[in-house]
Design a protein around this motif. Structure first.
Motif, PDB file in Angstrom:
ATOM      1  N   ASP A  75       0.859  -1.176   0.000  1.00 39.58           N
ATOM      2  CA  ASP A  75       0.000   0.000   0.000  1.00 39.58           C
ATOM      3  C   ASP A  75       0.900   1.233   0.000  1.00 39.58           C
ATOM      4  O   ASP A  75       1.774   1.373   0.873  1.00 39.58           O
TER       5      ASP A  75
ATOM      6  N   HIS B  38      -7.673   1.820   2.470  1.00 40.16           N
ATOM      7  CA  HIS B  38      -6.686   2.525   3.295  1.00 40.16           C
ATOM      8  C   HIS B  38      -7.271   2.679   4.698  1.00 40.16           C
ATOM      9  O   HIS B  38      -8.362   3.221   4.852  1.00 40.16           O
ATOM     10  N   ARG B  39      -6.558   2.208   5.697  1.00 39.39           N
ATOM     11  CA  ARG B  39      -6.988   2.285   7.094  1.00 39.39           C
ATOM     12  C   ARG B  39      -8.481   1.958   7.253  1.00 39.39           C
ATOM     13  O   ARG B  39      -9.281   2.796   7.675  1.00 39.39           O
TER      14      ARG B  39
ATOM     15  N   HIS C  22      -5.744   2.123  -4.028  1.00 40.85           N
ATOM     16  CA  HIS C  22      -5.798   2.186  -2.565  1.00 40.85           C
ATOM     17  C   HIS C  22      -6.881   3.210  -2.243  1.00 40.85           C
ATOM     18  O   HIS C  22      -6.761   4.377  -2.623  1.00 40.85           O
TER      19      HIS C  22
ATOM     20  N   ASP D  40       1.214   4.573   0.974  1.00 40.67           N
ATOM     21  CA  ASP D  40       0.584   5.569   1.847  1.00 40.67           C
ATOM     22  C   ASP D  40       1.331   6.898   1.822  1.00 40.67           C
ATOM     23  O   ASP D  40       0.746   7.942   2.095  1.00 40.67           O
TER      24      ASP D  40
END
Ligand code: ZN
Length: 245
Positions: free
Chosen positions: A44, A139-140, A101, A46
């Motif tokens: 991922d 994402h998260r 993502h 980020d």
């Protein structure tokens, strides 16, 4: 040992070696079989596209291909800028898969709104990379999305039960393997498939640097790039004075 201190390209290679020594071979999300010693490498992105590119090139040297998930709505990098788009296209040219993502927290509404927003982002990403986007990672993700047993925007996603429960799952979140080293993961002990999520920002620096210093190094690099961009755009801007030199 503080977070990420032991992470480096060499320690990533050593981790892969230890899994290969146990009979593991790389597979993507579309060819993994749960009962086999298959390793799905997921990254991922980020923080840094440059770190992703460095990891992608390093993996090719190791004979590995992975899936790189790209944020479109991100405060830290811009996939639409020319430099960003070049990185994304290069990931594909190296033989890696590029997925979306997706930050579901930025979308108001229920599943239908999520589907629509994800479909729009996939279409934009497909325009950038000039190839289909076949898979999404959250994402998260909120707890409710972990193990979500339906596709998103008509595409597979990395937290579907078949990738998250039917096979092992291991992540380096915040610069550490909080649930134990992947090579001693229960799935690996049992000789079954594993999804290994790593974030390039934690790995593409030499060992001995902790997570905060890795991020500060990234900030310094980004600041320098911003000063160069400003100097190109605004004649009166003095990048040396801006940098306090
Ligand atoms: Zn993320």
């Amino acid at each position: 040992m503080s977070a990420a201190t032991g992470f480096s390209p060499e320690s990533y290679a050593a981790l892969i070696d230890s899994l290969r020594a146990r009979g593991y071979e790389g597979r993507d999300f579309f060819t993994v079989r749960p009962e086999a010693r298959h390793l799905v490498l997921r990254h991922d992105i980020d923080v840094s596209l440059d770190a992703a590119l460095a990891m992608a090139e390093f993996e090719v040297k190791l004979g590995l291909r992975a899936t790189y998930f790209v944020l479109l709505r991100c405060e830290l990098y811009n996939p639409f800028a020319e430099a960003g788009r070049k990185v994304l296209r290069h990931l594909g040219a190296l033989g890696h898969e590029v997925g979306l993502h997706f930050d579901a927290a930025l979308v108001d509404g229920g599943m239908e709104a999520l589907d629509q927003a994800a479909a729009e982002e996939c279409a934009m990403l497909e325009g950038l990379i000039d190839r289909p986007v076949r898979i999404i990672s959250f994402h998260r993700p909120a707890q409710a999305l972990l193990g979500l047993a339906r596709p998103l925007a008509g595409r597979a996603h990395a937290y579907e039960p078949r990738f998250f429960k039917a096979i092992g799952y291991c992540s380096d979140s915040r610069g550490a393997f909080h649930h134990g080293d992947p090579s001693s993961h229960p799935a690996v002990m049992a000789g079954t498939a594993l999804q290994l999520l790593t974030h390039p920002i934690w790995w593409m620096a030499e060992a001995g640097i902790d997570a905060t210093d890795r991020l500060e190094r990234y900030v310094t690099g980004r600041s320098a790039a911003m000063r160069r961009a400003l100097a190109t755009m605004i004649e009166s801007y003095d990048p040396q004075r801006g940098a306090g030199e």
